[in-house]
Design an enzyme around this catalytic site. Structure first.
Site, mmCIF file in Angstrom:
data_model
loop_
_atom_site.group_PDB
_atom_site.id
_atom_site.type_symbol
_atom_site.label_atom_id
_atom_site.label_comp_id
_atom_site.label_asym_id
_atom_site.label_seq_id
_atom_site.Cartn_x
_atom_site.Cartn_y
_atom_site.Cartn_z
ATOM 1 N N ASP A 86 0.856 -1.174 0.000
ATOM 2 C CA ASP A 86 0.000 0.000 0.000
ATOM 3 C C ASP A 86 0.905 1.242 0.000
ATOM 4 O O ASP A 86 2.130 1.152 0.142
ATOM 5 C CB ASP A 86 -0.956 -0.021 1.202
ATOM 6 C CG ASP A 86 -2.186 0.861 0.954
ATOM 7 O OD1 ASP A 86 -2.139 1.706 0.042
ATOM 8 O OD2 ASP A 86 -3.189 0.721 1.687
HETATM 9 C C1 BGC Z 1 -5.030 3.116 0.424
HETATM 10 C C2 BGC Z 1 -5.341 2.135 -0.670
HETATM 11 C C3 BGC Z 1 -5.261 2.812 -2.011
HETATM 12 C C4 BGC Z 1 -3.885 3.417 -2.173
HETATM 13 C C5 BGC Z 1 -3.669 4.109 -3.500
HETATM 14 C C6 BGC Z 1 -3.756 3.871 0.159
HETATM 15 O O1 BGC Z 1 -3.536 4.891 1.083
HETATM 16 O O2 BGC Z 1 -4.949 2.439 1.649
HETATM 17 O O3 BGC Z 1 -6.591 1.554 -0.459
HETATM 18 O O4 BGC Z 1 -5.532 1.897 -3.024
HETATM 19 O O5 BGC Z 1 -3.692 4.369 -1.154
HETATM 20 O O6 BGC Z 1 -4.339 5.288 -3.582
#
Ligand code: BGC
Length: 713
Positions: free
Chosen positions: A267
């Site tokens: 993530d």
């Molecule tokens: C979130 C994800 C998301 C990613 C990309 C993260 O902060 O937890 O769910 O897909 O950012 O934007």
């Protein structure tokens, strides 16, 4: 699916080590196009990358549309020293521009065709923007409504969530056929993120292995089985090890047990953050731990890019280890057709034709109609077509009904409630404090046949990093409700929001409807539901607590050794002194304009073995004149097992269309697989014993019959 004319092995042979490592990094588009509006859910740090490194990155996070995709891909290929195009991934969560209900609302439909449709339409639109992969669906089980991300998931039940995940993945990929109008999927967040302590985002997760295997892992597995190509790791630790570098999750479970070849991606900035967690002393150690655990791509951090080359030079990491990862990534690029056409999908003309087309908005409306949950109704609904309505509250004329995680959605595209109910309105106001209303305005509210009070959380109060410790309606809205209750003859409350909230104070309303965030066709759907053109048919995918102290409160709990019994002489029972054990509204609950009666629950046998199928039948009567949907739910209880089983577990559900004043017989089948359970080692167990079957329209209101299961041992 595109036939590979190139092989990843051959492509890799032509790449330098630096170029290969680049494939393992994902960057936001502003590294290339300075002006782009960046979709970032974390803080943008200086990643300390030089231009040469930037032109080795393997994928992009978020994109503004087809023009931007084409420009970026072209710039990249012109400047890169290799010929491997970029993959474009994005947070298309419940729609690209045509926005569908938020996932927790989709789950309320209890109809897998609805998340399928949401996935299908989102994919068709996102494809035209040149998006290849969506970061969806979120498979995290959620039992704590304080956690802001419950809005992105499918609720508290492992079976319902899994069925929704499966359907949505199939929608995005067109049942795995891929090609035009499809995107690949990245399920997230692996694993256990929904169990963040206290519902505080990014917080510690301390889960038993039993609950992990039984409740939390199955939905991710269903997503992979349905054809997800990537898995995003979660921000949390599991057993004290950040999921991003957790060998148990990424190796033991994902690769060894599930035999998955899916690409793993961290993530946002999470590989870098393992240092902050205290799980690696610096980025060098983070890189080694990430690679060794099985993390393929890092998102928006530069740990691999800045450390791996040196680690290979020093002999700590073998180039082979990197090749194996890059092969997986290139294989996916081949599968998605990037080597045939690096701009695949991106088409401004098509985008304009498709996005927000009538067809797409109509489908978003179908989803909205099925995702709304009627919580209370003393007969005021459905409304008569000539009714005079006073519409008030923060959502009265707001168009902000699409909810969080709709980067490309725009509020202005949509109709407000005031616009949708225009023909019946005698008064409209967004004011939320009784003091702000003049005597004359209060008289207008009073003289209307019905006051429609549109309350709720703003979209910015749920979603990532938006946990709340107090889940009452915000801004003293409950006080406002009480004041209006004194004024209005008949009061219908609409609740918008991304989580179960505390609604006990609003029970005196004549009707109350949980609207969640219903997306682009929200107001049109609410109009049709209130006027009875369609009956509400949604059911709650998460229990609504009576107060915050009850959390977590979920239907599939254990019995305990001292279950509470009303009027028992024994005071030493599992209970609170100040609140009931039951939630305010339980899982599976939701009213309809139909009047349903369940009768005559029949099992095909009193005893079955592993080879048999138990047929379950129930008669469903609709005593009203309304033809409508009802969600028939089947739960079981395994009374005695080596590991205690929950008091109820959802095993099947069917959304049935039933005409007014008719009876339908509804059938289910139970097989041995439905009776197996996971133990703490993640192994499936099947035991002989007595099992109860419950069938009904809500987890707390079912008919019951018992049967015996015999394994023959
Ligand atoms: C979130 C994800 C998301 C990613 C990309 C993260 O902060 O937890 O769910 O897909 O950012 O934007």
């Amino acid at each position: 699916m595109t036939k590979p004319s190139v092989s990843s092995k051959e492509i890799i042979k032509k790449m330098s080590l630096k170029e290969k490592i680049g494939q393992m990094t994902q960057l936001p588009p502003n590294f290339y196009l300075g002006r782009t509006k960046v979709e970032v859910s974390g803080t943008q740090r200086n990643l300390n990358l030089n231009e040469e490194q930037v032109y080795t990155a393997g994928s992009i996070l978020g994109i503004g549309g087809p023009g931007e995709m084409i420009e970026l891909q072209k710039m990249y290929l012109d400047n890169a020293t290799h010929e491997v195009p970029l993959l474009f991934m994005a947070d298309v969560i419940h729609g690209y521009k045509t926005i569908f209900p938020v996932p927790i609302a989709l789950a309320s439909s209890f109809n897998p065709n609805i998340p399928f449709l949401a996935g299908r339409i989102s994919a068709k639109e996102a494809y035209t923007a040149g998006i290849h992969i969506v970061f969806s669906p979120m498979c995290d089980l959620t039992r704590d409504p304080r956690w802001g991300r419950v809005v992105e998931g499918f609720g508290e039940d492992v079976y319902l969530a899994g069925e929704m995940v499966k359907a949505m993945v199939k929608g995005y990929t067109n049942n795995g056929l891929f090609g035009e109008g499809t995107v690949a999927t990245c399920i997230k967040h692996f694993a256990g993120y929904g169990a963040s302590e206290g519902g505080r985002d990014y917080n510690t997760v301390d889960l038993s292995r039993l609950s992990l295997h039984r409740d939390y892992l199955p939905a991710y597995k269903k997503g992979l089985d349905a054809g997800a190509d990537l898995v995003m790791t979660s921000f949390n630790t599991l057993d004290g090890v950040p999921a991003t570098i957790n060998p148990f999750l990424l190796k033991t479970v994902l690769r060894d047990k599930w035999l998955s070849k899916a690409i793993t991606i961290a993530d946002y900035d999470a590989l870098n953050q393992v240092v902050t967690h205290g799980a690696a002393k610096d980025q060098v150690e983070a890189a080694i731990k990430g690679l060794r655990a099985g993390l393929d791509i890092e998102m928006a951090s530069s740990v691999y890019m800045n450390q791996l080359e040196m680690l290979v030079d020093e002999g700590v990491v073998k180039e082979d280890e990197i090749d194996r990862v890059v092969e997986r990534i290139i294989d996916l690029k081949i599968k998605l057709g990037l080597f045939t056409n690096p701009y695949s999908g991106a088409d401004a003309k098509k985008e304009e034709e498709l996005v927000l087309s009538k067809d797409h908005l109509d489908k978003a409306k179908i989803a909205a109609l099925e995702s709304t949950v009627l919580l209370e109704n003393n007969g005021v609904l459905p409304l008569n077509k000539n009714v005079k309505i006073a519409l008030i509250g923060p959502y009265a004329s707001s168009r902000s009904v699409i909810g969080p995680w709709s980067w490309h959605g725009k509020h202005d595209y949509h109709t407000s409630l005031a616009e949708a109910f225009m023909n019946n309105l005698t008064f409209v106001s967004n004011k939320t404090s009784i003091e702000d209303y003049s005597q004359e305005e209060l008289e207008l509210i009073n003289s209307a046949d019905v006051c429609l009070l549109a309350l709720g959380e703003d979209a910015s109060l749920s979603g990532e990093a938006h946990s709340r410790s107090d889940i009452h309606l915000p801004d003293n809205q409950e006080d406002f409700y009480h004041s209006i209750r004194q004024v209005a003859k008949s009061l219908v409350v609409l609740v918008f929001g991304g989580r179960p909230m505390l609604l006990a104070g609003l029970k005196s309303a004549d009707a109350m409807m949980m609207c969640w965030f219903l997306g682009s066709s929200s107001s049109e759907a609410i109009h049709d539901l209130l006027f009875g053109l369609v009956s509400p048919s949604g059911k709650l995918p998460m229990s609504f607590p009576r107060n915050v102290g009850q959390i977590p409160v979920y239907y599939n709990h254990f019995n305990t050794g001292r279950p509470y019994q009303e009027n028992s002489y024994n005071m030493y029972l599992s209970k609170y002194l100040d609140v009931e054990n039951s939630p305010l509204y339980p899982f599976g609950y939701g009213l309809s304009y139909g009047e349903f009666r369940y009768d005559n629950l029949q099992l095909s046998s009193e005893i079955i073995t592993e080879k048999d199928t138990l047929k379950v039948q129930v008669d469903l009567y609709n005593n009203s004149d309304f033809s409508c949907y009802e969600v028939v739910q089947l739960y079981i209880r395994d009374y005695v097992a080596d590991i205690v089983r929950p008091v109820k577990e959802l095993k099947k559900f069917k959304k049935i269309w039933i005409a007014g004043k008719t009876k339908k017989t509804v059938d289910f089948e139970l097989l041995k697989d439905d009776l197996e359970y996971y133990n703490q080692d993640g192994l499936t167990v099947l035991e002989s014993g007595k099992i109860a079957v419950f069938v009904g329209g809500s987890s707390d209101n079912c008919l019951k019959a018992d049967f015996e299961f015999d394994t023959g041992e």
